[in-house]
Design an enzyme around this catalytic site. Structure first.
Site, PDB file in Angstrom:
ATOM      1  N   ASP A  13      13.482  21.634  57.227  1.00  0.00           N
ATOM      2  CA  ASP A  13      11.665  21.071  56.912  1.00  0.00           C
ATOM      3  C   ASP A  13      12.137  19.842  56.898  1.00  0.00           C
ATOM      4  O   ASP A  13      11.398  18.813  55.696  1.00  0.00           O
ATOM      5  CB  ASP A  13      11.554  21.111  55.607  1.00  0.00           C
ATOM      6  CG  ASP A  13      11.609  22.471  55.349  1.00  0.00           C
ATOM      7  OD1 ASP A  13      10.565  23.330  56.572  1.00  0.00           O
ATOM      8  OD2 ASP A  13      11.930  23.681  54.574  1.00  0.00           O
ATOM      9  N   GLU A  14      13.402  18.251  57.342  1.00  0.00           N
ATOM     10  CA  GLU A  14      13.018  17.059  57.531  1.00  0.00           C
ATOM     11  C   GLU A  14      12.336  16.844  58.259  1.00  0.00           C
ATOM     12  O   GLU A  14      12.134  15.275  57.959  1.00  0.00           O
ATOM     13  CB  GLU A  14      14.636  17.558  57.576  1.00  0.00           C
ATOM     14  CG  GLU A  14      15.760  17.841  57.478  1.00  0.00           C
ATOM     15  CD  GLU A  14      16.748  18.714  58.289  1.00  0.00           C
ATOM     16  OE1 GLU A  14      17.672  19.650  57.997  1.00  0.00           O
ATOM     17  OE2 GLU A  14      15.664  19.245  58.657  1.00  0.00           O
ATOM     18  N   LYS A  16      11.594  17.551  61.585  1.00  0.00           N
ATOM     19  CA  LYS A  16      12.332  17.429  63.183  1.00  0.00           C
ATOM     20  C   LYS A  16      10.867  17.449  64.347  1.00  0.00           C
ATOM     21  O   LYS A  16      10.611  16.988  65.186  1.00  0.00           O
ATOM     22  CB  LYS A  16      13.114  18.721  63.514  1.00  0.00           C
ATOM     23  CG  LYS A  16      14.142  18.547  62.979  1.00  0.00           C
ATOM     24  CD  LYS A  16      15.435  19.763  63.092  1.00  0.00           C
ATOM     25  CE  LYS A  16      14.795  21.067  62.415  1.00  0.00           C
ATOM     26  NZ  LYS A  16      14.721  21.518  61.222  1.00  0.00           N
ATOM     27  N   LYS A  18       7.915  15.492  64.171  1.00  0.00           N
ATOM     28  CA  LYS A  18       7.539  14.619  64.929  1.00  0.00           C
ATOM     29  C   LYS A  18       8.473  13.939  64.847  1.00  0.00           C
ATOM     30  O   LYS A  18       8.612  13.386  66.383  1.00  0.00           O
ATOM     31  CB  LYS A  18       7.555  13.340  63.157  1.00  0.00           C
ATOM     32  CG  LYS A  18       7.505  12.223  63.156  1.00  0.00           C
ATOM     33  CD  LYS A  18       7.029  11.255  62.490  1.00  0.00           C
ATOM     34  CE  LYS A  18       6.785   9.671  62.782  1.00  0.00           C
ATOM     35  NZ  LYS A  18       6.742   8.890  61.404  1.00  0.00           N
ATOM     36  N   ASN A  38       9.838  31.907  62.107  1.00  0.00           N
ATOM     37  CA  ASN A  38      10.348  31.532  60.745  1.00  0.00           C
ATOM     38  C   ASN A  38      10.174  29.640  60.072  1.00  0.00           C
ATOM     39  O   ASN A  38      10.446  29.070  59.681  1.00  0.00           O
ATOM     40  CB  ASN A  38      11.356  31.581  60.482  1.00  0.00           C
ATOM     41  CG  ASN A  38      12.772  31.757  61.173  1.00  0.00           C
ATOM     42  OD1 ASN A  38      12.907  31.329  62.201  1.00  0.00           O
ATOM     43  ND2 ASN A  38      14.064  31.582  60.900  1.00  0.00           N
ATOM     44  N   ALA A  39      10.251  29.146  61.910  1.00  0.00           N
ATOM     45  CA  ALA A  39      10.402  27.241  61.830  1.00  0.00           C
ATOM     46  C   ALA A  39       9.143  26.831  62.221  1.00  0.00           C
ATOM     47  O   ALA A  39       8.181  27.926  62.445  1.00  0.00           O
ATOM     48  CB  ALA A  39      10.377  27.022  63.126  1.00  0.00           C
ATOM     49  N   GLY A  40       8.585  25.973  61.143  1.00  0.00           N
ATOM     50  CA  GLY A  40       7.580  25.124  61.490  1.00  0.00           C
ATOM     51  C   GLY A  40       8.011  23.852  61.790  1.00  0.00           C
ATOM     52  O   GLY A  40       7.900  23.061  60.676  1.00  0.00           O
ATOM     53  N   THR A  42       5.640  20.055  62.388  1.00  0.00           N
ATOM     54  CA  THR A  42       4.501  20.063  61.909  1.00  0.00           C
ATOM     55  C   THR A  42       4.260  18.799  63.021  1.00  0.00           C
ATOM     56  O   THR A  42       5.403  17.752  62.330  1.00  0.00           O
ATOM     57  CB  THR A  42       3.972  19.955  60.730  1.00  0.00           C
ATOM     58  OG1 THR A  42       4.338  20.845  59.435  1.00  0.00           O
ATOM     59  CG2 THR A  42       2.582  18.738  60.702  1.00  0.00           C
ATOM     60  N   GLN A 225      15.345  25.030  61.571  1.00  0.00           N
ATOM     61  CA  GLN A 225      15.640  24.833  59.974  1.00  0.00           C
ATOM     62  C   GLN A 225      17.278  24.208  60.393  1.00  0.00           C
ATOM     63  O   GLN A 225      16.587  22.543  60.771  1.00  0.00           O
ATOM     64  CB  GLN A 225      17.166  26.521  59.978  1.00  0.00           C
ATOM     65  CG  GLN A 225      15.946  27.520  59.890  1.00  0.00           C
ATOM     66  CD  GLN A 225      15.647  28.295  61.317  1.00  0.00           C
ATOM     67  OE1 GLN A 225      16.235  28.328  62.279  1.00  0.00           O
ATOM     68  NE2 GLN A 225      14.178  28.695  61.620  1.00  0.00           N
ATOM     69  N   ALA A 300       6.121  24.592  56.160  1.00  0.00           N
ATOM     70  CA  ALA A 300       4.467  24.531  57.063  1.00  0.00           C
ATOM     71  C   ALA A 300       4.685  26.673  57.401  1.00  0.00           C
ATOM     72  O   ALA A 300       3.471  27.036  57.920  1.00  0.00           O
ATOM     73  CB  ALA A 300       5.267  23.667  58.717  1.00  0.00           C
ATOM     74  N   GLY A 303       4.011  28.988  53.696  1.00  0.00           N
ATOM     75  CA  GLY A 303       2.457  27.749  52.996  1.00  0.00           C
ATOM     76  C   GLY A 303       3.718  28.471  51.160  1.00  0.00           C
ATOM     77  O   GLY A 303       3.043  27.329  50.694  1.00  0.00           O
TER      78      GLY A 303
END
Length: 434
Positions: A13-14, A16, A18, A38-40, A42, A225, A300, A303
């Site tokens: 959630d760093e 990545k 963008k 399992n990755a999201g 954004t 991750q 992401a 939720g």
């Protein structure tokens, strides 16, 4: 020419998505090398968000080759749904191509059923998985009973492997968890339909990558991750089921280590974590609430609300070391605006001593650890319009300088907002490499 790996330095959630999207403009090939849906990731362009789970974050750029490597576990239903959604929005450029490794392992319905059953029946310690079947799919890969994309392309092989696996998994589900068995016929029908849709995308992507690199094309390797969810060097057992470090870029795509020139580590300006596991700098006070709300810290993929805390440089120093990170990209610096004081964790104090450069592998020591902090002055000014370091307030620059010094590596990029253009570039690993 330069080939660049992008990895997270924390618990994921760093930001990545963008950063990979930003660097993808300079790359010819963008390749995911591990993880699953399992990755999201954004990506925000012009205020419009696109969330990607399996497809590489370069998919929004024209004239790119995007590859899902053999180290990724692929849920074909999720992949096709994601593709359909992007096509419906007409955001995939006409000259951009997607390929899937024929050696990638498939996530099957029984993987998801087992994943959820283990968590809901509370057998053993709860890990806090996403329930997407990632762990059980990697288990089958290592147990040598997994089903690969190449197997799905051959109906006879797929039928045989599915039959053998269904027999075993239904035994676990019915006898171990007292749940309903899976319907082999339905799974077979669904997956044979998936096979026909993904067949044009399937290739020996290791060969494709080798040819692209031979031609002098620039490759961006995209991890999922974060480093501290790595199955070997993360906060085990509260980790993912694959290697998230830069070294897996080679084995997860089929290229040799000499093909990699730069490793960019993505570091959020504070720390977040989703799910269970120790978190030394976690804030459960008003500051933690401020970070969570201002940073819109929700997973992401799931939720779920993210746990928030101060920046932990013990995590970052270990990530720099084990992935050979050559430069950091700092994200969400703008979220810290408005805080009068900002703390940085520079070490852990435990009953067995002080840890500065590595995270103790013993979970008991990590759970009892007390953060050793440095405190810096914050800033009030809006920084989202900054495009060079001199545009930032003095205290924001001091914070970045301290991060650079403590990490022992240079800053390549600073993100001051979610959009692609809200970025300060200090070094482009594709353009400024030699």
């Amino acid at each position: 020419m330069a080939n660049v790996v992008v990895v997270g330095t924390q618990w994921g959630d760093e930001g990545k998505g963008k950063i990979v999207d930003f660097f993808a403009e300079n790359a010819d090939v963008i390749c995911r090398f591990q993880g699953g849906n399992n990755a999201g990731h954004t990506i925000s362009i012009g205020g419009e968000e696109t969330i990607l789970h399996l497809i590489p974050s370069g998919i929004l750029h024209d004239h790119k080759l995007c590859i899902i490597g053999n180290g990724v576990v692929v849920d074909p239903a999720v992949l096709l749904e994601e593709l359909d959604r992007l096509r419906a929005r007409d955001v995939i450029p006409p000259n951009t191509k997607l390929l899937i490794s024929d050696r990638a392992h498939l996530i099957m319905p029984y993987h998801k059923r087992l994943d959820i059953a283990r968590e809901t029946h509370h057998l053993g310690k709860k890990i806090g998985t996403t329930g997407r079947g990632i762990g059980p799919a990697y288990e089958d890969k290592i147990a040598r009973v997994g089903i690969r994309v190449c197997d799905l392309m051959d109906e006879e092989t797929f039928r045989e492997k599915l039959r053998n696996n269904i027999e075993e998994k239904n035994f676990y589900l019915t006898r171990g968890f007292q749940e309903e068995p899976l319907d082999e016929g339905k799974i077979l029908g669904d997956y044979l339909r998936y096979a026909e849709r993904i067949r044009p995308l399937v290739a020996d992507t290791s060969l494709v990558l080798a040819e692209e690199i031979r031609k002098g094309k620039k490759v961006l390797f995209e991890g999922a991750q974060g480093s501290h969810l790595d199955v070997d060097y993360g906060t085990y057992p509260y980790v993912t089921s694959s290697n998230t470090l830069a070294g897996n870029a080679g084995t997860g795509t089929g290229v040799g280590p000499k093909a990699i020139d730069e490793v960019v580590g993505i570091c959020k300006a504070y720390t977040t974590r989703v799910g269970e596991g120790p978190f030394v700098t976690e804030l459960t006070d008003v500051v933690g609430d401020y970070l969570q709300k201002t940073g819109k810290e929700f997973g992401a993929t799931t939720g779920r609300k993210r746990r928030c805390g101060w920046l932990d440089m013990v995590l970052i120093r270990q990530s720099v070391r084990v992935s050979g990170i050559t430069g950091l990209a700092i994200t969400k610096l703008d979220v810290l605006t408005g805080l009068k004081k900002i703390k940085i964790c520079v070490g852990y104090r435990t009953s067995v001593g002080v840890f500065v450069d590595s995270v103790p592998p013993n979970l008991r020591y990590l759970q009892e650890a007390e953060a050793i902090y440095e405190e810096l002055d914050g800033w009030e000014e809006d920084i989202t319009h900054a495009r060079k370091l001199d545009d930032l307030p003095v205290n924001a620059r001091r914070y970045l300088e301290r991060i650079e010094a403590l990490a022992g590596t240079k800053l390549y990029l600073v993100s001051v907002g979610p959009n692609r253009d809200e970025t300060i570039i200090l070094k482009n690993p594709f353009h400024d490499w030699s």
